[in-house]
Design an enzyme around this catalytic site. Structure first.
Site, PDB file in Angstrom:
ATOM      1  N   GLU A  98       0.823  -1.205   0.000  1.00  0.00           N
ATOM      2  CA  GLU A  98       0.000   0.000   0.000  1.00  0.00           C
ATOM      3  C   GLU A  98       0.860   1.259   0.000  1.00  0.00           C
ATOM      4  O   GLU A  98       1.961   1.271   0.555  1.00  0.00           O
ATOM      5  CB  GLU A  98      -0.905   0.001   1.246  1.00  0.00           C
ATOM      6  N   CYS A 111       3.156   8.535   0.983  1.00  0.00           N
ATOM      7  CA  CYS A 111       3.811   7.659   1.958  1.00  0.00           C
ATOM      8  C   CYS A 111       4.057   6.313   1.270  1.00  0.00           C
ATOM      9  O   CYS A 111       3.105   5.640   0.861  1.00  0.00           O
ATOM     10  CB  CYS A 111       2.866   7.520   3.151  1.00  0.00           C
ATOM     11  N   CYS A 118       6.845  -6.412   7.688  1.00  0.00           N
ATOM     12  CA  CYS A 118       8.014  -5.867   8.404  1.00  0.00           C
ATOM     13  C   CYS A 118       8.425  -6.889   9.460  1.00  0.00           C
ATOM     14  O   CYS A 118       7.571  -7.473  10.117  1.00  0.00           O
ATOM     15  CB  CYS A 118       7.654  -4.540   9.074  1.00  0.00           C
ATOM     16  N   CYS A 122       6.778  -4.252  15.969  1.00  0.00           N
ATOM     17  CA  CYS A 122       6.377  -3.261  16.985  1.00  0.00           C
ATOM     18  C   CYS A 122       4.944  -3.606  17.401  1.00  0.00           C
ATOM     19  O   CYS A 122       4.098  -3.903  16.545  1.00  0.00           O
ATOM     20  CB  CYS A 122       6.462  -1.847  16.424  1.00  0.00           C
ATOM     21  N   CYS A 125       1.678  -1.869  15.764  1.00  0.00           N
ATOM     22  CA  CYS A 125       1.698  -1.594  14.314  1.00  0.00           C
ATOM     23  C   CYS A 125       1.106  -2.766  13.529  1.00  0.00           C
ATOM     24  O   CYS A 125       1.524  -3.915  13.698  1.00  0.00           O
ATOM     25  CB  CYS A 125       3.140  -1.343  13.886  1.00  0.00           C
ATOM     26  N   GLY A 167       6.924  -1.483   6.329  1.00  0.00           N
ATOM     27  CA  GLY A 167       8.320  -1.907   6.329  1.00  0.00           C
ATOM     28  C   GLY A 167       9.291  -0.948   6.977  1.00  0.00           C
ATOM     29  O   GLY A 167       8.963   0.205   7.256  1.00  0.00           O
ATOM     30  N   GLU A 168      10.488  -1.463   7.241  1.00  0.00           N
ATOM     31  CA  GLU A 168      11.557  -0.672   7.850  1.00  0.00           C
ATOM     32  C   GLU A 168      12.579  -0.339   6.755  1.00  0.00           C
ATOM     33  O   GLU A 168      13.335  -1.209   6.307  1.00  0.00           O
ATOM     34  CB  GLU A 168      12.199  -1.481   8.990  1.00  0.00           C
ATOM     35  N   SER A 199      11.848   7.344   7.561  1.00  0.00           N
ATOM     36  CA  SER A 199      11.545   7.067   8.964  1.00  0.00           C
ATOM     37  C   SER A 199      12.107   5.709   9.360  1.00  0.00           C
ATOM     38  O   SER A 199      11.941   4.722   8.640  1.00  0.00           O
ATOM     39  CB  SER A 199      10.022   7.060   9.155  1.00  0.00           C
ATOM     40  N   SER A 221      11.400   6.878  15.018  1.00  0.00           N
ATOM     41  CA  SER A 221      10.207   6.469  15.756  1.00  0.00           C
ATOM     42  C   SER A 221      10.604   6.190  17.204  1.00  0.00           C
ATOM     43  O   SER A 221      11.168   5.150  17.496  1.00  0.00           O
ATOM     44  CB  SER A 221       9.616   5.204  15.113  1.00  0.00           C
ATOM     45  N   LEU A 222      10.316   7.141  18.069  1.00  0.00           N
ATOM     46  CA  LEU A 222      10.809   7.064  19.446  1.00  0.00           C
ATOM     47  C   LEU A 222       9.810   6.342  20.353  1.00  0.00           C
ATOM     48  O   LEU A 222      10.127   5.302  20.931  1.00  0.00           O
ATOM     49  CB  LEU A 222      11.078   8.493  19.948  1.00  0.00           C
ATOM     50  N   ASN A 298      -3.290   5.262  16.145  1.00  0.00           N
ATOM     51  CA  ASN A 298      -4.408   4.830  15.307  1.00  0.00           C
ATOM     52  C   ASN A 298      -4.756   3.401  15.701  1.00  0.00           C
ATOM     53  O   ASN A 298      -3.954   2.499  15.481  1.00  0.00           O
ATOM     54  CB  ASN A 298      -4.015   4.889  13.832  1.00  0.00           C
ATOM     55  N   CYS A 341      -1.068   6.094   9.761  1.00  0.00           N
ATOM     56  CA  CYS A 341       0.190   5.474  10.197  1.00  0.00           C
ATOM     57  C   CYS A 341      -0.088   4.193  10.967  1.00  0.00           C
ATOM     58  O   CYS A 341      -0.901   4.175  11.878  1.00  0.00           O
ATOM     59  CB  CYS A 341       0.919   6.382  11.179  1.00  0.00           C
TER      60      CYS A 341
HETATM   61  N1  SAH Z   1       9.369   1.219   9.949  1.00  0.00           N
HETATM   62  C1  SAH Z   1       9.532   2.619   9.960  1.00  0.00           C
HETATM   63  C2  SAH Z   1       8.635   3.344   8.985  1.00  0.00           C
HETATM   64  C3  SAH Z   1       7.248   2.831   8.811  1.00  0.00           C
HETATM   65  S1  SAH Z   1       6.174   3.004  10.209  1.00  0.00           S
HETATM   66  C4  SAH Z   1       9.359   3.165  11.362  1.00  0.00           C
HETATM   67  O1  SAH Z   1       8.914   2.433  12.229  1.00  0.00           O
HETATM   68  O2  SAH Z   1       9.714   4.325  11.576  1.00  0.00           O
HETATM   69  C5  SAH Z   1       5.722   4.730  10.101  1.00  0.00           C
HETATM   70  C6  SAH Z   1       5.355   5.360  11.454  1.00  0.00           C
HETATM   71  O3  SAH Z   1       4.073   4.885  11.900  1.00  0.00           O
HETATM   72  C7  SAH Z   1       6.338   5.023  12.569  1.00  0.00           C
HETATM   73  O4  SAH Z   1       6.640   6.173  13.327  1.00  0.00           O
HETATM   74  C8  SAH Z   1       5.535   4.032  13.375  1.00  0.00           C
HETATM   75  O5  SAH Z   1       6.015   3.901  14.659  1.00  0.00           O
HETATM   76  C9  SAH Z   1       4.166   4.622  13.279  1.00  0.00           C
HETATM   77  N2  SAH Z   1       3.074   3.729  13.690  1.00  0.00           N
HETATM   78  C10 SAH Z   1       3.030   2.383  13.621  1.00  0.00           C
HETATM   79  N3  SAH Z   1       1.842   1.923  14.080  1.00  0.00           N
HETATM   80  C11 SAH Z   1       1.124   3.023  14.435  1.00  0.00           C
HETATM   81  C12 SAH Z   1      -0.196   3.199  14.947  1.00  0.00           C
HETATM   82  N4  SAH Z   1      -1.006   2.163  15.162  1.00  0.00           N
HETATM   83  N5  SAH Z   1      -0.609   4.459  15.205  1.00  0.00           N
HETATM   84  C13 SAH Z   1       0.190   5.534  14.952  1.00  0.00           C
HETATM   85  N6  SAH Z   1       1.436   5.419  14.445  1.00  0.00           N
HETATM   86  C14 SAH Z   1       1.900   4.178  14.198  1.00  0.00           C
HETATM   87 FE1  SF4 Z   2       8.000  -2.151  11.231  1.00  0.00          FE
HETATM   88 FE2  SF4 Z   2       7.829   0.499  11.555  1.00  0.00          FE
HETATM   89 FE3  SF4 Z   2       5.693  -1.095  11.999  1.00  0.00          FE
HETATM   90 FE4  SF4 Z   2       7.770  -1.163  13.691  1.00  0.00          FE
HETATM   91  S1  SF4 Z   2       6.402   0.604  13.286  1.00  0.00           S
HETATM   92  S2  SF4 Z   2       6.684  -2.946  12.844  1.00  0.00           S
HETATM   93  S3  SF4 Z   2       9.470  -0.852  12.291  1.00  0.00           S
HETATM   94  S4  SF4 Z   2       6.702  -0.759  10.044  1.00  0.00           S
END
Ligand code: SAH
Ligand code: SF4
Length: 360
Positions: A98, A111, A118, A122, A125, A167-168, A199, A221-222, A298, A341
């Site tokens: 997507e 985006c 991935c 996390c 996610c 993905g990362e 990111s 992504s902190l 989200n 996101c």
């Molecule tokens: N893998 C990379 C980039 C893709 S994720 C990363 O983790 O940075 C893009 C962003 O969406 C990241 O900051 C991630 O932490 C955030 N994200 C993932 N799940 C989310 C959710 N359910 N609600 C809000 N942000 C989320």
């Molecule tokens: Fe992968 Fe980014 Fe989702 Fe973490 S937040 S699982 S690194 S896509």
């Protein structure tokens, strides 16, 4: 079997300017043929080698026989009430990925995804819940941009690209790096590097390579202020804990006033949304020129966490403002079509959502 063979063929969009010139020379062709091909693809938007009329017939024939041109096909477009559009795209080997187009007042941001799924899992996610199927090729990243441009309204242009989809990015470094070269090189898509943002959840050993490649924006992504909490939310933290990640950023000479780091902080109810968290952030980030984006989580079916109430978000933000941090509370765009996101998981195939052309 046929599909597997097709996937191994080189794709013209896998190669940036320098790489395609070199590859063509290895094929025994003049490097100038690469300039011609790239002009057809990126300046003239041609998607069929047969139309590249200034190429010698034998070059065209071999490109048709031995090379690919299309990396993805557009499967469906869904439009959110807020104008956000989600593109479901099919790879040549049958996966769905997507990309999300987010219109704002003065820009249109795409985006893009960098992997099918991935591996980093996390816990909040949806993409992480899928696991990893495979890395995307450079052509599959670039094609997301080309296809997104093709569905824009005539008065719209694509101004920004963020590597924040599925993905990362820094775990697919060579393809991501080549895609950045293709997006930014004057002979290909010619976007300014400051229009791109990559990111990462914190693949520390690749951050330097990214910053050296091009002056793109770096987003980290902190999501937590202690290792105990980050270990659970972002399991990668066990390999690269906060002190390592933030220490690397503090000592990185390529990060400066003109290139701040963007920190993403997804707020989750009762997990990382306390005033104590807000009070720890300024000292954690001290010494790193940065901007902080706070995003209420989200919610989705694959994760137990929830966004906090409005009042909690406001109190968290007020504390950060008091400390003088540069911080914004981000709106959730496209949540009604699972395009926000962390909601990308390519569910269209099973849920039978609106098909191409039927978006509302
Ligand atoms: N893998 C990379 C980039 C893709 S994720 C990363 O983790 O940075 C893009 C962003 O969406 C990241 O900051 C991630 O932490 C955030 N994200 C993932 N799940 C989310 C959710 N359910 N609600 C809000 N942000 C989320
Ligand atoms: Fe992968 Fe980014 Fe989702 Fe973490 S937040 S699982 S690194 S896509």
């Amino acid at each position: 079997m046929q599909e597997a063979v097709a996937v191994r063929q080189p794709n013209l969009k896998d190669f940036g300017y320098d790489a395609l010139r070199e590859k063509f020379q290895q094929e025994g062709w003049s490097a100038y043929r690469a300039d011609q091909v790239l002009r057809w693809i990126y300046a003239r938007g041609v998607s069929d080698v047969r139309s590249m009329t200034d190429l010698p017939v034998e070059v065209r024939d071999r490109l048709i026989r031995e090379w690919e041109m299309d990396a993805l096909s557009l499967k469906a477009v869904q439009k959110s009430q807020d104008g956000t559009r989600k593109l479901a795209l099919r790879t040549r080997d049958g996966s769905t990925i997507e990309a999300v187009m987010i219109p704002e007042e003065r820009r249109n941001t795409l985006c893009v995804s960098t992997q099918v799924g991935c591996p980093l899992a996390c816990s909040f996610c949806a993409t992480g819940a899928m696991g990893l199927t495979r890395n995307l090729r450079a052509s599959e990243i670039v094609e997301q941009v080309l296809l997104a441009r093709s569905v824009l309204d005539p008065d719209e242009t694509l101004t920004n690209v963020v590597y924040m989809g599925m993905g990362e990015p820094l775990l697919n470094w060579s393809a991501v790096a080549e895609s950045i070269r293709i997006l930014t090189h004057p002979k290909t898509l010619a976007m300014a590097p400051r229009r791109l943002t990559v990111s990462t959840s914190g693949i520390v050993p690749r951050i330097r390579a990214l910053l050296e490649l091009a002056p793109v924006n770096l987003a980290i992504s902190l999501h937590a202020t202690t290792d105990a909490v980050r270990d659970i939310l972002v399991p990668l933290n066990r390999r690269f804990p906060l002190a390592t990640l933030l220490g690397t950023l503090k000592s990185e000479p390529l990060i400066g006033r003109r290139r701040p780091v963007f920190f993403e902080y997804t707020l989750m109810e009762g997990i990382n949304d306390s005033i104590a968290d807000a009070r720890r952030l300024p000292s954690l980030l001290q010494g790193i020129p940065c901007k902080l984006n706070v995003i209420p989580m989200n919610p989705h079916a694959d994760a137990p966490q929830r966004p906090p109430d409005r009042a909690v978000c406001d109190a968290f933000m007020a504390e950060l403002h008091r400390a003088g941090l540069r911080v914004t509370l981000r709106r959730n765009r496209g949540a009604d079509i699972d395009a926000a996101c962390g909601q990308l998981a390519a569910r269209e195939a099973t849920e039978g959502r609106s098909e191409l052309g039927g978006s509302s």
